[in-house]
Design a protein around this motif. Structure first.
Motif, mmCIF file in Angstrom:
data_model
loop_
_atom_site.group_PDB
_atom_site.id
_atom_site.type_symbol
_atom_site.label_atom_id
_atom_site.label_comp_id
_atom_site.label_asym_id
_atom_site.label_seq_id
_atom_site.Cartn_x
_atom_site.Cartn_y
_atom_site.Cartn_z
ATOM 1 N N ALA A 87 -10.946 -0.481 2.433
ATOM 2 C CA ALA A 87 -9.871 0.061 1.614
ATOM 3 C C ALA A 87 -8.715 -0.914 1.405
ATOM 4 C CB ALA A 87 -9.369 1.371 2.219
ATOM 5 N N PRO A 88 -8.253 -1.647 2.431
ATOM 6 C CA PRO A 88 -7.096 -2.518 2.197
ATOM 7 C C PRO A 88 -7.381 -3.733 1.327
ATOM 8 C CG PRO A 88 -7.840 -2.710 4.467
ATOM 9 C CD PRO A 88 -8.606 -1.576 3.864
ATOM 10 N N ALA A 89 -8.630 -3.931 0.906
ATOM 11 C CA ALA A 89 -8.914 -4.960 -0.091
ATOM 12 C C ALA A 89 -8.650 -4.453 -1.502
ATOM 13 C CB ALA A 89 -10.368 -5.438 0.019
ATOM 14 N N ARG A 90 -8.264 -3.182 -1.606
ATOM 15 C CA ARG A 90 -7.922 -2.572 -2.901
ATOM 16 C C ARG A 90 -6.494 -2.037 -2.844
ATOM 17 N NH1 ARG A 90 -13.556 -2.241 -1.006
ATOM 18 N NH2 ARG A 90 -14.868 -2.238 -2.860
ATOM 19 N N ASP A 91 -5.959 -1.732 -4.008
ATOM 20 C CA ASP A 91 -4.634 -1.113 -4.026
ATOM 21 C C ASP A 91 -4.766 0.375 -3.714
ATOM 22 O OD1 ASP A 91 -4.194 0.607 -6.729
ATOM 23 O OD2 ASP A 91 -5.585 -1.044 -7.079
ATOM 24 N N LEU A 92 -3.689 0.954 -3.284
ATOM 25 C CA LEU A 92 -3.671 2.338 -2.816
ATOM 26 C C LEU A 92 -4.216 3.311 -3.855
ATOM 27 C CD1 LEU A 92 -2.695 4.593 -0.825
ATOM 28 C CD2 LEU A 92 -0.495 4.486 -2.035
ATOM 29 N N THR A 126 -8.993 -10.073 -4.836
ATOM 30 C CA THR A 126 -8.394 -8.821 -5.297
ATOM 31 C C THR A 126 -6.871 -8.825 -5.194
ATOM 32 O OG1 THR A 126 -8.699 -7.832 -3.098
ATOM 33 C CG2 THR A 126 -10.446 -7.469 -4.740
ATOM 34 N N GLY A 127 -6.299 -9.913 -4.711
ATOM 35 C CA GLY A 127 -4.850 -10.029 -4.661
ATOM 36 C C GLY A 127 -4.188 -9.225 -3.564
ATOM 37 N N GLN A 128 -4.951 -8.880 -2.516
ATOM 38 C CA GLN A 128 -4.393 -8.120 -1.397
ATOM 39 C C GLN A 128 -4.229 -9.053 -0.196
ATOM 40 O OE1 GLN A 128 -3.497 -4.826 -1.878
ATOM 41 N NE2 GLN A 128 -4.148 -5.213 -3.987
ATOM 42 N N ASP A 129 -3.171 -8.840 0.569
ATOM 43 C CA ASP A 129 -2.861 -9.717 1.695
ATOM 44 C C ASP A 129 -3.834 -9.451 2.846
ATOM 45 O OD1 ASP A 129 -1.757 -11.364 3.596
ATOM 46 O OD2 ASP A 129 0.092 -10.217 3.835
ATOM 47 N N ARG A 136 -1.372 -2.331 6.717
ATOM 48 C CA ARG A 136 -1.424 -1.606 5.441
ATOM 49 C C ARG A 136 -2.380 -0.418 5.533
ATOM 50 N NH1 ARG A 136 -3.566 -3.981 1.509
ATOM 51 N NH2 ARG A 136 -4.260 -5.946 2.469
ATOM 52 N N LEU A 137 -3.504 -0.578 6.231
ATOM 53 C CA LEU A 137 -4.411 0.553 6.387
ATOM 54 C C LEU A 137 -3.743 1.672 7.181
ATOM 55 C CD1 LEU A 137 -7.164 1.840 5.970
ATOM 56 C CD2 LEU A 137 -7.969 0.645 8.018
ATOM 57 N N ASP A 138 -2.984 1.317 8.205
ATOM 58 C CA ASP A 138 -2.277 2.338 8.986
ATOM 59 C C ASP A 138 -1.331 3.155 8.114
ATOM 60 O OD1 ASP A 138 -3.528 1.704 11.373
ATOM 61 O OD2 ASP A 138 -1.972 0.294 12.005
ATOM 62 N N GLU A 139 -0.709 2.511 7.133
ATOM 63 C CA GLU A 139 0.177 3.250 6.236
ATOM 64 C C GLU A 139 -0.589 3.897 5.094
ATOM 65 O OE1 GLU A 139 3.975 2.477 3.284
ATOM 66 O OE2 GLU A 139 3.725 1.155 5.027
ATOM 67 N N MET A 140 -1.687 3.258 4.681
ATOM 68 C CA MET A 140 -2.459 3.777 3.560
ATOM 69 C C MET A 140 -3.058 5.150 3.859
ATOM 70 S SD MET A 140 -5.853 2.123 1.692
ATOM 71 C CE MET A 140 -4.995 0.838 0.780
ATOM 72 N N HIS A 156 7.384 6.818 1.013
ATOM 73 C CA HIS A 156 8.273 5.661 1.042
ATOM 74 C C HIS A 156 8.064 4.931 2.367
ATOM 75 C CE1 HIS A 156 10.150 7.375 -2.495
ATOM 76 N NE2 HIS A 156 10.251 8.528 -1.838
ATOM 77 N N GLY A 157 7.386 3.789 2.291
ATOM 78 C CA GLY A 157 7.063 3.057 3.496
ATOM 79 C C GLY A 157 7.249 1.568 3.322
ATOM 80 N N ALA A 158 6.772 0.810 4.286
ATOM 81 C CA ALA A 158 6.947 -0.638 4.266
ATOM 82 C C ALA A 158 6.086 -1.305 3.209
ATOM 83 C CB ALA A 158 6.612 -1.203 5.651
ATOM 84 N N PHE A 159 4.891 -0.748 2.934
ATOM 85 C CA PHE A 159 3.955 -1.371 1.997
ATOM 86 C C PHE A 159 3.728 -0.552 0.739
ATOM 87 C CE2 PHE A 159 2.783 -2.936 6.238
ATOM 88 C CZ PHE A 159 2.820 -4.312 6.015
ATOM 89 N N TYR A 160 3.931 0.760 0.811
ATOM 90 C CA TYR A 160 3.690 1.642 -0.333
ATOM 91 C C TYR A 160 4.915 2.504 -0.551
ATOM 92 C CZ TYR A 160 -0.996 0.151 0.933
ATOM 93 O OH TYR A 160 -2.086 -0.616 1.257
ATOM 94 N N ASP A 161 5.344 2.556 -1.805
ATOM 95 C CA ASP A 161 6.558 3.289 -2.154
ATOM 96 C C ASP A 161 6.324 3.927 -3.512
ATOM 97 O OD1 ASP A 161 9.140 4.151 -2.847
ATOM 98 O OD2 ASP A 161 10.079 2.530 -1.726
#
Length: 293
Positions: A87-92, A126-129, A136-140, A156-161
């Motif tokens: 999942a973290p290789a893609r956007d949310l 894919t342009g993901q870090d 990011r997965l923990d927040e995703m 509203h989080g550190a990586f996704y808002d």
């Protein structure tokens, strides 16, 4: 004990037939694996001594959610899982929309098996870090669960808002989330937020016992036990009802098998090496193991 079909390294046209056979024969779920492309990888594959992945440039990696929707259309009962979706290789929102749509089309038979991934090359394309993939997965995961509730939601989080906004369609039931990987980080993630844990390689009985002990320790830190998560573990021993009863008593909720890996010479002679062989070995496994459980 649940019996899952581990359907990695399968040619794409065979998936529909495998799903129909799994539905008919009493398998509980069919698990499909995920990669985006093949290249001369710079990243090291973590599960071989050489660091080279056990597949070739022509190995099929169909889009997992498109494939699940196709299999769901011709089945009624069997569930479908990813083992595992990176999942973290893609956007949310790509993840949220794909999983949600597959869950709706399957009648809530989709399971999100998810992991952080090992292949840095895929993240670059894919342009993901790659380096923040675990955080990011923990927040995703909680963000996905929020989106799948439907209606106007926000995060509203550190990586996704985002938000307020809504996506549709959304599933009628919560999508189960199974965490893949056997690192401490993966097992801690299972203990914190997982509905289950899913093994994406074959474990010896000794390895599985040690893994359950580690997972139990992390679960205890979160006030949970093995009864609170479904452990799906491929076991590297000859299949038998007694084997699976033993591990069910240890807290393993299900196992994963690809019966064609243990095809007999007679089965190969009678059926070749394609879909017919896979179904024949699935039938034998169902009669010799599943029916006795």
């Amino acid at each position: 004990m649940e019996f899952w079909l581990g359907a990695a390294f399968v040619d794409t046209p065979e998936y529909v037939g495998l799903a129909q056979a799994a539905d008919r024969l009493g398998y509980d779920a069919l698990a499909i694996s995920d990669h985006i492309f093949y290249t001369d990888f710079d990243a090291r594959y973590p599960y071989t001594d050489t660091g080279a992945p056990p597949y070739r440039p022509d190995t099929h990696w169909p889009d997992v959610w498109v494939t699940i929707a196709a299999m769901a259309a011709v089945t009624e009962r069997v569930r479908f899982a990813t083992n595992v979706y990176v999942a973290p290789a893609r956007d949310l929102f790509t993840v949220a929309k794909a999983v949600s749509t597959a869950a709706v089309l399957s009648g809530d038979r989709a399971i999100l098996g998810v992991g952080v991934g090992w292949c840095k090359d895929e993240f670059l394309q894919t342009g993901q870090d790659f380096h923040t993939r675990g955080k990011r997965l923990d927040e995703m995961l909680p963000a996905l669960r929020t989106l799948w509730k439907g209606g106007l939601v926000e995060h509203h989080g550190a990586f996704y808002d985002f938000g307020p906004l809504s996506i549709a369609p959304v599933p009628a039931e919560p999508v189960p989330v199974y965490i893949g990987g056997d690192s401490d980080a993966a097992l801690r993630r299972t203990a914190r937020v997982g509905d289950g844990w899913i093994g994406n390689r074959i474990y010896s009985e000794e390895q599985l016992g040690a893994l359950l002990d580690r997972l139990s320790g992390f679960l205890a830190e979160e006030g949970r036990t093995l009864d609170d998560v479904k452990v799906i573990a491929p076991i590297g021993a000859l299949p038998s009802a007694d084997l699976y009863r033993k591990w069910a008593d240890r807290g393993v909720a299900g196992t994963m098998a690809a019966p064609w890996w243990l095809a007999t010479p007679e089965e190969k002679a009678a059926h070749g090496d394609g879909l017919a062989l896979k179904i024949a070995t699935m039938e034998r496994f169902a009669a010799e193991v599943i029916a006795k459980m």
